[in-house]
Structures are given as C-alpha cells and as structure tokens.
Design a protein around this motif. Structure first.
Motif, PDB file in Angstrom:
ATOM      1  N   VAL A 209       0.823  -1.211   0.000  1.00 11.67           N
ATOM      2  CA  VAL A 209       0.000   0.000   0.000  1.00 11.67           C
ATOM      3  C   VAL A 209       0.864   1.272   0.000  1.00 11.67           C
ATOM      4  CG1 VAL A 209      -1.693   1.347   1.311  1.00 11.67           C
ATOM      5  CG2 VAL A 209      -2.012  -1.124   1.022  1.00 11.67           C
ATOM      6  N   PRO A 210       1.863   1.403   0.889  1.00  9.83           N
ATOM      7  CA  PRO A 210       2.729   2.596   0.817  1.00  9.83           C
ATOM      8  C   PRO A 210       3.468   2.711  -0.509  1.00  9.83           C
ATOM      9  CG  PRO A 210       3.000   1.503   2.936  1.00  9.83           C
ATOM     10  CD  PRO A 210       2.192   0.582   2.078  1.00  9.83           C
ATOM     11  N   LEU A 211       3.927   1.572  -1.057  1.00 12.05           N
ATOM     12  CA  LEU A 211       4.637   1.606  -2.338  1.00 12.05           C
ATOM     13  C   LEU A 211       3.716   2.078  -3.452  1.00 12.05           C
ATOM     14  CD1 LEU A 211       7.201   1.072  -3.945  1.00 12.05           C
ATOM     15  CD2 LEU A 211       6.490  -1.328  -4.169  1.00 12.05           C
ATOM     16  N   LEU A 212       2.484   1.596  -3.461  1.00 16.67           N
ATOM     17  CA  LEU A 212       1.505   2.062  -4.456  1.00 16.67           C
ATOM     18  C   LEU A 212       1.231   3.555  -4.286  1.00 16.67           C
ATOM     19  CD1 LEU A 212      -1.064  -0.899  -4.499  1.00 16.67           C
ATOM     20  CD2 LEU A 212       0.548  -0.263  -6.306  1.00 16.67           C
ATOM     21  N   GLY A 213       1.194   4.017  -3.027  1.00 15.03           N
ATOM     22  CA  GLY A 213       1.012   5.446  -2.768  1.00 15.03           C
ATOM     23  C   GLY A 213       2.154   6.272  -3.328  1.00 15.03           C
ATOM     24  N   ILE A 214       3.379   5.768  -3.189  1.00 16.53           N
ATOM     25  CA  ILE A 214       4.556   6.453  -3.735  1.00 16.53           C
ATOM     26  C   ILE A 214       4.484   6.506  -5.259  1.00 16.53           C
ATOM     27  CG2 ILE A 214       7.066   6.306  -4.019  1.00 16.53           C
ATOM     28  CD1 ILE A 214       7.165   5.071  -1.193  1.00 16.53           C
ATOM     29  N   ILE A 215       4.136   5.377  -5.872  1.00 17.25           N
ATOM     30  CA  ILE A 215       4.035   5.313  -7.338  1.00 17.25           C
ATOM     31  C   ILE A 215       2.960   6.268  -7.844  1.00 17.25           C
ATOM     32  CG2 ILE A 215       3.414   3.822  -9.290  1.00 17.25           C
ATOM     33  CD1 ILE A 215       4.663   1.481  -7.692  1.00 17.25           C
ATOM     34  N   PHE A 216       1.795   6.273  -7.179  1.00 20.40           N
ATOM     35  CA  PHE A 216       0.703   7.163  -7.574  1.00 20.40           C
ATOM     36  C   PHE A 216       1.127   8.628  -7.458  1.00 20.40           C
ATOM     37  CE2 PHE A 216      -2.885   9.839  -6.268  1.00 20.40           C
ATOM     38  CZ  PHE A 216      -3.732   9.676  -7.352  1.00 20.40           C
ATOM     39  N   SER A 217       1.818   8.967  -6.366  1.00 23.08           N
ATOM     40  CA  SER A 217       2.265  10.352  -6.156  1.00 23.08           C
ATOM     41  C   SER A 217       3.188  10.806  -7.272  1.00 23.08           C
ATOM     42  CB  SER A 217       2.978  10.479  -4.806  1.00 23.08           C
ATOM     43  OG  SER A 217       2.083  10.215  -3.737  1.00 23.08           O
ATOM     44  N   TYR A 218       4.111   9.929  -7.676  1.00 26.21           N
ATOM     45  CA  TYR A 218       5.074  10.327  -8.706  1.00 26.21           C
ATOM     46  C   TYR A 218       4.474  10.314 -10.102  1.00 26.21           C
ATOM     47  CZ  TYR A 218       8.962  11.099  -5.638  1.00 26.21           C
ATOM     48  OH  TYR A 218       9.781  11.650  -4.689  1.00 26.21           O
ATOM     49  N   ILE A 219       3.459   9.510 -10.321  1.00 27.81           N
ATOM     50  CA  ILE A 219       2.742   9.589 -11.596  1.00 27.81           C
ATOM     51  C   ILE A 219       2.094  10.966 -11.737  1.00 27.81           C
ATOM     52  CG2 ILE A 219       0.724   8.750 -12.873  1.00 27.81           C
ATOM     53  CD1 ILE A 219       1.379   5.941 -11.850  1.00 27.81           C
ATOM     54  N   LYS A 220       1.476  11.442 -10.648  1.00 27.93           N
ATOM     55  CA  LYS A 220       0.856  12.767 -10.641  1.00 27.93           C
ATOM     56  C   LYS A 220       1.907  13.874 -10.791  1.00 27.93           C
ATOM     57  CE  LYS A 220      -3.534  11.862 -10.048  1.00 27.93           C
ATOM     58  NZ  LYS A 220      -4.569  12.316 -11.025  1.00 27.93           N
ATOM     59  N   ILE A 221       3.063  13.687 -10.125  1.00 30.05           N
ATOM     60  CA  ILE A 221       4.133  14.698 -10.200  1.00 30.05           C
ATOM     61  C   ILE A 221       4.680  14.793 -11.621  1.00 30.05           C
ATOM     62  CG2 ILE A 221       6.506  15.191  -9.484  1.00 30.05           C
ATOM     63  CD1 ILE A 221       5.733  14.076  -6.693  1.00 30.05           C
ATOM     64  N   VAL A 222       4.929  13.653 -12.242  1.00 34.64           N
ATOM     65  CA  VAL A 222       5.464  13.637 -13.612  1.00 34.64           C
ATOM     66  C   VAL A 222       4.474  14.276 -14.578  1.00 34.64           C
ATOM     67  CG1 VAL A 222       6.112  12.131 -15.536  1.00 34.64           C
ATOM     68  CG2 VAL A 222       6.977  11.648 -13.242  1.00 34.64           C
ATOM     69  N   SER A 223       3.182  13.995 -14.385  1.00 33.94           N
ATOM     70  CA  SER A 223       2.172  14.566 -15.288  1.00 33.94           C
ATOM     71  C   SER A 223       2.038  16.077 -15.127  1.00 33.94           C
ATOM     72  CB  SER A 223       0.814  13.904 -15.035  1.00 33.94           C
ATOM     73  OG  SER A 223       0.346  14.199 -13.729  1.00 33.94           O
ATOM     74  N   SER A 224       2.480  16.616 -13.978  1.00 35.25           N
ATOM     75  CA  SER A 224       2.364  18.067 -13.741  1.00 35.25           C
ATOM     76  C   SER A 224       3.618  18.836 -14.153  1.00 35.25           C
ATOM     77  CB  SER A 224       2.083  18.327 -12.257  1.00 35.25           C
ATOM     78  OG  SER A 224       3.222  18.028 -11.469  1.00 35.25           O
ATOM     79  N   ILE A 225       4.695  18.137 -14.501  1.00 37.02           N
ATOM     80  CA  ILE A 225       5.957  18.805 -14.853  1.00 37.02           C
ATOM     81  C   ILE A 225       5.807  19.783 -16.018  1.00 37.02           C
ATOM     82  CG2 ILE A 225       8.253  18.399 -15.865  1.00 37.02           C
ATOM     83  CD1 ILE A 225       8.561  16.027 -13.995  1.00 37.02           C
TER      84      ILE A 225
END
Length: 311
Positions: A209-225
C-alpha cells in the motif's frame, strides 16, 4: 533433530557473515565504521534541521524523523554484531532475539511509511502548491507519524506474540548477523504455516500500500511537470524528488533483493549479505543522498559545523 519447548530459556547463536577467524577484525572495523557514519551522519541531519528555522517545513520534518529511524534501525542490529565479534561469542538470549525481531520490524515498517508520507508531501507541494500549507499542516504531519508508528508497533507485536507460541529445536543456529524473523521461524519445531501466511499477508499489505502510494504520487508529479513555468521551479522539483526517489529505490530495492535472494538461493550466507544492504548500508547512505543534492540542507549543515567549530 529433536524437539524441545525452549521458549522460556532458549539461547540462539548468530553465525554472522563469516566464520573465518582471520576475517573477523576486518568485519569489526568495517561495521564499526559504517555504524559510526550512520549515527553521526543522521544526527547531524537532525541537528541541522532543528537549528535552521528555514527547514521547519513538513518535508524536513519527515526527513528528520527518517534520520532518527535510521539511527534506531542500525542500533537494533549492529552493536550486538560488534559485541559478538569482539567477545568471540555468537550467542544471543531468547529474550534478546525476540526484542531484536520486535524493534527491527518496528523501524523497518516506520521507514516504509515515512517514505510514503514524504512522497505525498512532494505530491501536494508540486501538484497543489496553493493549498500546500493548508493540507500539510502540523496536525496532519503529526498524525501521519503517530499512525505510522502505531501500525508498525501493532505489526511487530503481532509477529512477536506468534513467536512466543512456537517451540524450538535443539539446533538453534541462525545463519545471520541478527535475529531475522524468517530465520527464527525456520528453527521452530512446531507448525509455522500460520506464521508464514501472516508474514506474506502483512508484508503485501503494509509494504504494498505505501509503495503504491509512492508510485501514484510520482505519476501525478510527472504529469504536472509540463505545467511548471520556470527553470528554477523545475530544478527544485528534480532536486527534492530526485533525492527522495534515490532513497526509495535504495530501501525497496535492497529489501526486494533480500526477498529474491532468499527465494532463488538456498545459501543463507548470501541472504545475510543481501540483508546488510537494507539494514546497514541504506541507513548510512540516506544522509548523503539528501544533503548532496539539496542546497538548503548543505547550507544548514555548513552553519551547524561553523557553530560547532566556534566552540
């Protein structure tokens, strides 16, 4: 192999990384150096953050807690290993072994949740900057720390209580430098099926669950770059996120390496060597990873060293 219920007075034997007597002084010097670097490096990070008001932000609050966790994580395993090498003794009491398992589980779990909290902090800072101070307030940060600690405590306590229900065989040699949970289960004469199911279930949930949270966070970060207007803002994103991602890869990568090595090889020594990476090397490297690529952290450390040298 005969079976004895020694749960009250059993003494385990930690075989360490090598039984070669000529290699012991080298291992003692190596791990003592790594332990001192870990403690001092993370302690300097904590002092630098606490002494610089500019770093009193959620990101550095989580980072200082991560540094404290790293100190505790290493202290749980390395000093006992050093003492055994120095005294040429491999024994550890049943109570000592159970205590070591308990605290290793707590601090490994806490580090896992802290990395997820730091990823969420970066997501809010980059994707919702106008609401950052509202969302990442002191109450939420404190709650995330307390919740992480509570879940880690419950997880460690659950596994420790299940060990108490086991009876152990007369051969109590652990081919490791600390009491690792799976290795302790392997020494039991009683049925450990429920223990193994619990390990895989909780590891999948509390690790996944924490790992999925990290992956989800960085997917959102990359899409906002693409929406970041300035080069300075882009640099800030890559410097803070790059450091965090390096720590994430080091922690999860070494943990996965231990799991794979134990699954594909029957050599306990190779698994023990792989365990060094996430129990010793990862806590030692974290301060360097965060300070080398972070201007604010470098400035705080310089000010701290100037203050210390003035005395």
């Amino acid at each position: 192999m005969t079976s004895e219920n020694q749960t009250g007075a059993a003494e385990f034997f930690l075989l360490g990384l090598s039984e070669d007597s000529e290699l012991q002084p080298f291992l003692f010097g190596l791990f003592l150096t790594m332990y001192l670097v870990t403690v001092l490096g993370n302690l300097f990070i904590i002092l630098a953050i606490s002494s610089d008001s500019h770093l009193h932000t959620p990101m550095y609050f989580f980072f200082s807690n991560l540094s404290f966790t790293d100190i505790c994580f290493s202290t749980t395993t390395v000093p006992k290993m050093l003492m055994n090498i120095q005294t040429q003794s491999k024994s550890i009491t049943y109570t000592g072994c159970l205590t070591q398992v308990f605290f290793v589980m707590i601090f490994a779990g806490l580090e896992n949740f802290l990395l997820a909290a730091m990823a969420y902090d970066r997501y809010v800072a980059i994707c919702q900057p106008l609401r950052y101070t509202v969302i990442m307030n002191s109450h939420l940060c404190g709650l995330l720390i307390l919740l992480s600690l509570f879940i880690s405590l419950v997880d460690a306590l659950l596994h420790s209580l299940m060990i108490l229900q086991l009876s152990f065989c007369t051969d109590l040699e652990i081919p490791h430098f600390f009491c690792e949970l799976v290795q302790v289960f392997k020494l039991a004469c009683s049925n450990t099926l429920s223990n193994n199911i619990l390990i895989y279930l909780l590891t999948s949930i509390l690790g996944g669950v924490p790992l999925l949270g990290i992956i989800f966070s960085y997917i959102k970060i990359v899409s906002s770059i693409p929406r970041i207007p300035s080069a300075g803002g882009m640099y800030k994103v890559f410097s803070t996120c790059g450091s965090h991602l390096s720590v994430v890869f080091l922690f999860y990568g070494t943990g996965l390496g231990v799991y794979i090595s134990s699954a594909v090889t029957h050599s306990s020594k190779k698994t023990a060597v792989a365990s060094v990476m996430y129990t010793v090397v990862s806590p030692m490297m974290n301060p360097f990873i965060y300070s080398l690529r972070n201007r604010a952290m470098k400035g705080a450390l310089r000010n701290l060293f100037k203050y210390v040298s003035a005395f």
